[in-house]
Design an enzyme around this catalytic site. Structure first.
Site, PDB file in Angstrom:
ATOM      1  N   ASP A  62       0.786  -1.159  -0.077  1.00  0.00           N
ATOM      2  CA  ASP A  62      -0.051  -0.024  -0.014  1.00  0.00           C
ATOM      3  C   ASP A  62       0.906   1.197   0.074  1.00  0.00           C
ATOM      4  OD1 ASP A  62      -2.186  -1.440   0.092  1.00  0.00           O
ATOM      5  OD2 ASP A  62      -2.750  -1.138   2.059  1.00  0.00           O
ATOM      6  N   LYS A  84      -3.793   3.381  -2.372  1.00  0.00           N
ATOM      7  CA  LYS A  84      -5.049   4.057  -2.359  1.00  0.00           C
ATOM      8  C   LYS A  84      -4.974   5.444  -1.838  1.00  0.00           C
ATOM      9  CE  LYS A  84      -8.121  -0.107  -2.491  1.00  0.00           C
ATOM     10  NZ  LYS A  84      -6.896  -1.246  -2.164  1.00  0.00           N
ATOM     11  N   MET A 197      -9.591   8.549   7.753  1.00  0.00           N
ATOM     12  CA  MET A 197      -9.815   9.158   6.362  1.00  0.00           C
ATOM     13  C   MET A 197     -10.993  10.101   6.693  1.00  0.00           C
ATOM     14  SD  MET A 197     -10.124   5.376   4.373  1.00  0.00           S
ATOM     15  CE  MET A 197     -10.976   4.822   6.006  1.00  0.00           C
TER      16      MET A 197
END
Length: 288
Positions: A62, A84, A197
């Site tokens: 990641d 991502k 997030m």
């Protein structure tokens, strides 16, 4: 069946055919290790994680995995980046799932490296479902979660007998992109909230928590790039946090933490990023 549906079905059929062809060429499948890389620093890896990385055939990693962690892999290992960011995915999750299956069916041992822990907003469950569907052996190696690493390095205990008897981890945006959370539950007193997030939706988070009864003067903070020499902490009250974060130009990756425990940071903070960056011992309070 609509044209788009026929295309999707055809694509899935081709993928299944390719996977079966690979499996026929390699009768002994490899194994997939879903490994938590922790908050990013190599010295926060588990011994098991370091050992698996050191003998991986393929490393699928990641965005938040540190370079010093990746450097543990052998030179012969194939490195595949599948990072991502909000609105920018190198590969959609279904394609990452298919990638893991394809490598394993080709007889290669795969280390799927994830920032934090595979089972805490790491989509480890989705990847395991894909592996099980193809009878591929797997192992899950836990890592220091981003929230726990952030709390330790920012001097914010997630629980404290005098301030918080519970801690809740939530995602700042759901799978459909909304921020439709259980606001009454999150606004209850006596707990700590950590939002993954959540930076983009910070104004909505604050508005809804206050509207559902959490006092605007509740201590809160945003921590950017926790546990790294680039760590930055902006702390204040819940009501003023969006303005503070905007003024400090805080950017992802960042975690939002809300609760009375944030006030303890004034005396508990120990990590000095500027000292850590030079390899010294971070003893100064205020860290970040």
């Amino acid at each position: 069946m609509a044209k788009g549906q026929r295309f999707t079905a055809g694509r899935k059929s081709l993928q299944r055919g390719a996977l079966h062809a690979i499996a026929a060429r390699s009768p002994v499948p490899g194994r997939v290790y879903l490994v938590g890389a922790g908050p990013g620093s190599v010295d926060l890896l588990t011994l098991r994680a370091a050992a698996l990385i050191g003998r991986a055939d393929v490393l699928v990693h990641d965005r938040l995995v540190g370079d010093d962690v990746l450097a543990l892999a052998p030179a012969s290992a194939e490195r595949v980046y599948v990072g991502k960011a909000r609105g920018r995915h190198t590969l959609p999750q279904p394609e990452i799932n298919a990638l893991l299956v394809r490598y394993a069916l080709a007889g290669r041992d795969v280390v799927r490296l994830k920032g934090g822990d595979p089972f805490v907003f790491g989509r480890g469950g989705e990847e395991i479902e894909a592996l099980r569907a193809h009878a591929i052996a797997f192992e899950v190696v836990p890592g220091v979660t981003a929230a726990c690493g952030m709390a330790a390095y920012a001097g914010i205990p997630l629980t404290h007998r005098d301030h918080a008897h519970a801690v809740t981890f939530v995602a700042g945006h759901l799978k459909d992109g909304t921020m439709d959370l259980d606001w009454p539950a999150l606004a209850r007193p006596g707990q700590t909230i950590v939002v993954y997030m959540g930076l983009a939706g910070l104004p909505v988070l604050v508005r809804e928590l206050v509207a559902h009864g959490l006092p605007g003067v509740t201590p809160a903070a945003v921590v950017q790039q926790a546990c790294s020499p680039q760590q930055r902490v902006v702390a204040g009250t819940l009501q003023e946090l969006p303005c503070l974060a905007r003024g400090a130009r805080i950017e992802p990756p960042a975690l939002v933490v809300v609760g009375d425990v944030v006030a303890l940071r004034a005396s508990f903070a120990w990590f000095a990023p500027e000292v850590h960056a030079t390899g010294g011992h971070a003893a100064a309070a205020g860290g970040g």
